[in-house]
Write a protein that holds these residues in place. Sequence first.
Motif, PDB file in Angstrom:
ATOM      1  N   LEU A 100       0.826  -1.208   0.000  1.00  0.00           N
ATOM      2  CA  LEU A 100       0.000   0.000   0.000  1.00  0.00           C
ATOM      3  C   LEU A 100       0.861   1.260   0.000  1.00  0.00           C
ATOM      4  O   LEU A 100       0.505   2.260  -0.633  1.00  0.00           O
ATOM      5  N   ASP A 101       1.988   1.231   0.684  1.00  0.00           N
ATOM      6  CA  ASP A 101       2.892   2.382   0.646  1.00  0.00           C
ATOM      7  C   ASP A 101       3.359   2.642  -0.782  1.00  0.00           C
ATOM      8  O   ASP A 101       3.413   3.795  -1.228  1.00  0.00           O
ATOM      9  N   TRP A 102       3.693   1.578  -1.500  1.00  0.00           N
ATOM     10  CA  TRP A 102       4.179   1.745  -2.861  1.00  0.00           C
ATOM     11  C   TRP A 102       3.059   2.214  -3.794  1.00  0.00           C
ATOM     12  O   TRP A 102       3.288   3.044  -4.685  1.00  0.00           O
ATOM     13  N   LEU A 103       1.851   1.705  -3.592  1.00  0.00           N
ATOM     14  CA  LEU A 103       0.725   2.104  -4.454  1.00  0.00           C
ATOM     15  C   LEU A 103       0.336   3.567  -4.238  1.00  0.00           C
ATOM     16  O   LEU A 103      -0.233   4.195  -5.127  1.00  0.00           O
ATOM     17  N   ASP A 104       0.628   4.094  -3.039  1.00  0.00           N
ATOM     18  CA  ASP A 104       0.478   5.531  -2.770  1.00  0.00           C
ATOM     19  C   ASP A 104      -0.934   6.024  -3.067  1.00  0.00           C
ATOM     20  O   ASP A 104      -1.149   6.982  -3.806  1.00  0.00           O
ATOM     21  N   LEU A 105      -1.906   5.352  -2.436  1.00  0.00           N
ATOM     22  CA  LEU A 105      -3.312   5.713  -2.641  1.00  0.00           C
ATOM     23  C   LEU A 105      -3.754   6.760  -1.635  1.00  0.00           C
ATOM     24  O   LEU A 105      -3.232   6.841  -0.528  1.00  0.00           O
TER      25      LEU A 105
ATOM     26  N   VAL B   4      -6.506  -1.056 -14.718  1.00  0.00           N
ATOM     27  CA  VAL B   4      -6.035   0.162 -14.060  1.00  0.00           C
ATOM     28  C   VAL B   4      -6.046   1.314 -15.069  1.00  0.00           C
ATOM     29  O   VAL B   4      -5.589   1.170 -16.205  1.00  0.00           O
ATOM     30  N   ARG B   5      -6.546   2.454 -14.626  1.00  0.00           N
ATOM     31  CA  ARG B   5      -6.600   3.626 -15.490  1.00  0.00           C
ATOM     32  C   ARG B   5      -5.201   4.069 -15.912  1.00  0.00           C
ATOM     33  O   ARG B   5      -4.222   3.814 -15.207  1.00  0.00           O
ATOM     34  N   PRO B   6      -5.102   4.765 -17.059  1.00  0.00           N
ATOM     35  CA  PRO B   6      -3.800   5.296 -17.472  1.00  0.00           C
ATOM     36  C   PRO B   6      -3.183   6.165 -16.379  1.00  0.00           C
ATOM     37  O   PRO B   6      -3.863   6.990 -15.757  1.00  0.00           O
ATOM     38  N   GLY B   7      -1.904   5.911 -16.111  1.00  0.00           N
ATOM     39  CA  GLY B   7      -1.221   6.647 -15.059  1.00  0.00           C
ATOM     40  C   GLY B   7      -1.274   5.975 -13.707  1.00  0.00           C
ATOM     41  O   GLY B   7      -0.699   6.483 -12.739  1.00  0.00           O
ATOM     42  N   GLY B   8      -1.938   4.818 -13.639  1.00  0.00           N
ATOM     43  CA  GLY B   8      -2.084   4.125 -12.369  1.00  0.00           C
ATOM     44  C   GLY B   8      -0.927   3.192 -12.068  1.00  0.00           C
ATOM     45  O   GLY B   8       0.061   3.121 -12.800  1.00  0.00           O
ATOM     46  N   ARG B   9      -1.084   2.446 -10.961  1.00  0.00           N
ATOM     47  CA  ARG B   9      -0.004   1.585 -10.480  1.00  0.00           C
ATOM     48  C   ARG B   9      -0.509   0.176 -10.213  1.00  0.00           C
ATOM     49  O   ARG B   9      -1.667  -0.024  -9.832  1.00  0.00           O
ATOM     50  N   LEU B  10       0.394  -0.789 -10.390  1.00  0.00           N
ATOM     51  CA  LEU B  10       0.109  -2.180 -10.060  1.00  0.00           C
ATOM     52  C   LEU B  10       1.267  -2.746  -9.265  1.00  0.00           C
ATOM     53  O   LEU B  10       2.425  -2.580  -9.639  1.00  0.00           O
ATOM     54  N   CYS B  11       0.928  -3.429  -8.175  1.00  0.00           N
ATOM     55  CA  CYS B  11       1.924  -4.114  -7.343  1.00  0.00           C
ATOM     56  C   CYS B  11       1.556  -5.589  -7.289  1.00  0.00           C
ATOM     57  O   CYS B  11       0.421  -5.937  -6.956  1.00  0.00           O
ATOM     58  N   SER B  12       2.512  -6.446  -7.631  1.00  0.00           N
ATOM     59  CA  SER B  12       2.305  -7.886  -7.535  1.00  0.00           C
ATOM     60  C   SER B  12       3.132  -8.439  -6.386  1.00  0.00           C
ATOM     61  O   SER B  12       4.319  -8.112  -6.243  1.00  0.00           O
ATOM     62  N   ILE B  13       2.535  -9.307  -5.581  1.00  0.00           N
ATOM     63  CA  ILE B  13       3.279  -9.991  -4.521  1.00  0.00           C
ATOM     64  C   ILE B  13       3.516 -11.444  -4.894  1.00  0.00           C
ATOM     65  O   ILE B  13       3.919 -12.247  -4.054  1.00  0.00           O
ATOM     66  N   THR B  14       3.270 -11.779  -6.181  1.00  0.00           N
ATOM     67  CA  THR B  14       3.465 -13.148  -6.665  1.00  0.00           C
ATOM     68  C   THR B  14       4.466 -13.192  -7.819  1.00  0.00           C
ATOM     69  O   THR B  14       4.466 -14.132  -8.610  1.00  0.00           O
ATOM     70  N   SER B  15       5.296 -12.160  -7.931  1.00  0.00           N
ATOM     71  CA  SER B  15       6.423 -12.134  -8.869  1.00  0.00           C
ATOM     72  C   SER B  15       6.001 -12.275 -10.330  1.00  0.00           C
ATOM     73  O   SER B  15       6.700 -12.912 -11.128  1.00  0.00           O
ATOM     74  N   ASP B  16       4.870 -11.672 -10.692  1.00  0.00           N
ATOM     75  CA  ASP B  16       4.426 -11.772 -12.086  1.00  0.00           C
ATOM     76  C   ASP B  16       3.968 -10.424 -12.642  1.00  0.00           C
ATOM     77  O   ASP B  16       3.136 -10.358 -13.545  1.00  0.00           O
TER      78      ASP B  16
ATOM     79  N   SER C 220       4.483  -0.531 -12.712  1.00  0.00           N
ATOM     80  CA  SER C 220       4.262  -1.788 -11.998  1.00  0.00           C
ATOM     81  C   SER C 220       5.538  -2.253 -11.320  1.00  0.00           C
ATOM     82  O   SER C 220       6.649  -1.855 -11.687  1.00  0.00           O
ATOM     83  N   THR C 221       5.360  -3.116 -10.320  1.00  0.00           N
ATOM     84  CA  THR C 221       6.513  -3.655  -9.593  1.00  0.00           C
ATOM     85  C   THR C 221       6.157  -4.990  -8.970  1.00  0.00           C
ATOM     86  O   THR C 221       4.983  -5.282  -8.695  1.00  0.00           O
ATOM     87  N   ASP C 222       7.176  -5.822  -8.755  1.00  0.00           N
ATOM     88  CA  ASP C 222       7.067  -7.008  -7.906  1.00  0.00           C
ATOM     89  C   ASP C 222       7.592  -6.626  -6.531  1.00  0.00           C
ATOM     90  O   ASP C 222       8.694  -6.076  -6.414  1.00  0.00           O
ATOM     91  N   LEU C 223       6.822  -6.889  -5.499  1.00  0.00           N
ATOM     92  CA  LEU C 223       7.216  -6.510  -4.153  1.00  0.00           C
ATOM     93  C   LEU C 223       7.706  -7.718  -3.372  1.00  0.00           C
ATOM     94  O   LEU C 223       7.074  -8.777  -3.383  1.00  0.00           O
ATOM     95  N   TYR C 224       8.840  -7.551  -2.691  1.00  0.00           N
ATOM     96  CA  TYR C 224       9.387  -8.579  -1.811  1.00  0.00           C
ATOM     97  C   TYR C 224       9.533  -7.968  -0.424  1.00  0.00           C
ATOM     98  O   TYR C 224      10.146  -6.920  -0.252  1.00  0.00           O
ATOM     99  N   VAL C 225       8.936  -8.623   0.563  1.00  0.00           N
ATOM    100  CA  VAL C 225       8.798  -8.051   1.897  1.00  0.00           C
ATOM    101  C   VAL C 225      10.158  -7.770   2.529  1.00  0.00           C
ATOM    102  O   VAL C 225      11.125  -8.508   2.334  1.00  0.00           O
ATOM    103  N   ARG C 226      10.209  -6.698   3.326  1.00  0.00           N
ATOM    104  CA  ARG C 226      11.414  -6.307   4.065  1.00  0.00           C
ATOM    105  C   ARG C 226      11.095  -6.269   5.560  1.00  0.00           C
ATOM    106  O   ARG C 226       9.994  -5.847   5.952  1.00  0.00           O
ATOM    107  N   PRO C 227      12.031  -6.651   6.414  1.00  0.00           N
ATOM    108  CA  PRO C 227      11.818  -6.484   7.853  1.00  0.00           C
ATOM    109  C   PRO C 227      11.600  -5.015   8.194  1.00  0.00           C
ATOM    110  O   PRO C 227      12.219  -4.133   7.596  1.00  0.00           O
TER     111      PRO C 227
END
Length: 314
Positions: A135-140, A224-236, A246-253
């Motif tokens: 959610l931080d990365w999606l910046d909603l 997603v509308r033009p200019g929007g963001r997508l985050c995947s937590i399944t590496s795809d 868009s980005t693939d997210l990998y959790v950080r401590p």
Amino acid sequence: MRACGVAEVSGQVQSLRLPRPQSPGPGEILLDVLAAGVGAWDQLLASSEWDVGLRLPAALGVEGAGRVVAVGPDVTAPAVGDLVLAHSAPLPGHSGLWAEQVLLRAADAAPLPEGLDPARAAALPINGLTACQALDWLDLSSGMRLLVTNGAGVTGALVLQLAVAAGVHVTATASPRSFDRLRRLGATDVIDYRRPDWPREVGRVFDAALAAAPGTAATAGELVRPGGRLCSITSDAPATTAELTSTDLYVRPDAETLAVLAGRLRDGVLDLPTEVLPLDEGPGAFDRSSRGLTGGTKLVLRVTGPASSDTMPA
């Protein structure tokens, strides 16, 4: 000490007897593990696809809760006797939390809120941190529209709750058996993912998307509308384009964020169904999690305490 893990790369998950960890070095703490979380990522640990520094034979598990029993020479917090929860990677002791003791980085440990059962706390770290970091990365901002695939999964449901609390309108895909729960959690709309025409019926109406089901990122990105963001937590995640970032997210401590989430879980603000099993049922829990047979319930291994299984609905 008792443990559950693997003796060789891609080997069978099994009960193990391992030597106790060495004394903590600088920046480290030694934990008596009370409970540890089980997730799909443990399959990556077992196959060495996620390198967290395991030296086999080793216990699996990169999240959990326990009591500090020793600290490194430079560690001022947490202190011996403190109850903490943590997601820690890499693992300084080269073995994980599915064991009676584990070495962790002190900076990764958050204080366990008074009144929160360690087994419930152990269910939180990776899924909760993943939800927050996505959610931080999606910046909603309030009023925006978010699509979450697999909204009934552990991470998807946490994303839903955190986004709704921030004023975001969330549409989630799930099976019909989860519709009522997701609506109770605040979903604006819930869609049966098994209906082949649902993407066309919904249309390109979202400001952002969170793909939490494997193989759904490309479809979600098209909504997603033009200019929007997508985050995947399944590496795809699809490649970024002029219209979609868009980005693939990998959790950080992140101990600071984890402490906030733990307080919300203790206060009943977050709903996190949890099933607690004894450590010797680790192989079966690993199998269920790897095959996606948890039904949106987080599995936790109780390392010390009652041997019988129990279920914590929230």
